[in-house]
Design an enzyme around this catalytic site. Sequence first.
Site, PDB file in Angstrom:
ATOM      1  N   LYS A  65     -56.575 -54.036 -40.661  1.00 16.91           N
ATOM      2  CA  LYS A  65     -55.582 -55.050 -41.034  1.00 16.91           C
ATOM      3  C   LYS A  65     -54.143 -54.517 -41.010  1.00 16.91           C
ATOM      4  CE  LYS A  65     -58.720 -57.969 -43.598  1.00 16.91           C
ATOM      5  NZ  LYS A  65     -59.036 -58.721 -44.810  1.00 16.91           N
ATOM      6  N   ALA A 126     -57.635 -50.074 -54.470  1.00 18.48           N
ATOM      7  CA  ALA A 126     -56.337 -50.163 -53.777  1.00 18.48           C
ATOM      8  C   ALA A 126     -56.562 -50.215 -52.266  1.00 18.48           C
ATOM      9  CB  ALA A 126     -55.456 -48.980 -54.163  1.00 18.48           C
TER      10      ALA A 126
END
Length: 263
Positions: A65, A126
């Site tokens: 991504k 995260a």
Amino acid sequence: MKKYIVIGNPIEHSLSPKLHNFWFKKNNIDAVYEKKKVETNEIKDLILDLKKKKISGINVTVPFKKDVINFLDQLSLESKETQSVNTIFLKNDKVIGHNTDIDGFQIAIENPMIDLKIKSALILGAGGVVSSIIFALNKMKVPKIILSNRTKEKAEDMKNLFNNINIVEWGNIPDADMIINATSVGLKKKDELNLDFSKFKKKFFYDVIYNPKITNFLKLGKELGNKIENGEMMFIFQAQAAFKIWHGIKPQVTNELINFLRQ
Ligand code: ATR
């Protein structure tokens, strides 16, 4: 016939083809959606295929991504601020990256959020999806966002993107109205986070994972008397937003669709 793909690695388990092909049929769109396992060095050529109109749209999943950003002509504000792209399309001969995970998360949690008057959210992890979750929570004006990750440096990287978040040490669980598992812990049925959640009651446990349907994190949340929700609707709504971008149609999310995906 128009062709759409989702790229990632691994990709075998992606339900995106099943979902988009279902909507193609329902909306009489003559197109096909496929999954493609890729290595980083193959991304550039695929984006070129989009530019040459050999491919009409690309979804991006783990772990690319962020990597795809290098190959795009333009980013939407959302993908720029999250440094995350999950939907790519061509507009005026420019390759544009957008992030529909944000809307996917927001639409999925809007109703429980209002009912539970969420004033604070604790995010565990995260990884790739976390910047989208933080962007959505900021958009929804959740006043306090706390982040905890096993590797603290990665949490600090996230604070460089969003300086309003608070970082806490892994294992030090503060009080919050909502707790979000955005780690990969739970993908295997036996996975346990080994954190002490005993103080959470009548709060909201959210897991980005939807397969398995109920992770140990959600199971424990429920046993402690909290509302729980998995990532299934986030997945469906991010796809709905991508479909809208590519085809100009907002496809319906029905029980028929949800049951079909679960088969
Ligand atoms: P993505 O591909 O979605 O970005 P990722 O970067 O591998 O996934 O992130 C997975 C997340 O799960 C990370 O926050 C990771 O923590 P680290 O940054 O410390 O690696 C977290 N995670 C994975 N296994 C974990 C474990 N056993 N305990 C705690 N956190 C874990």
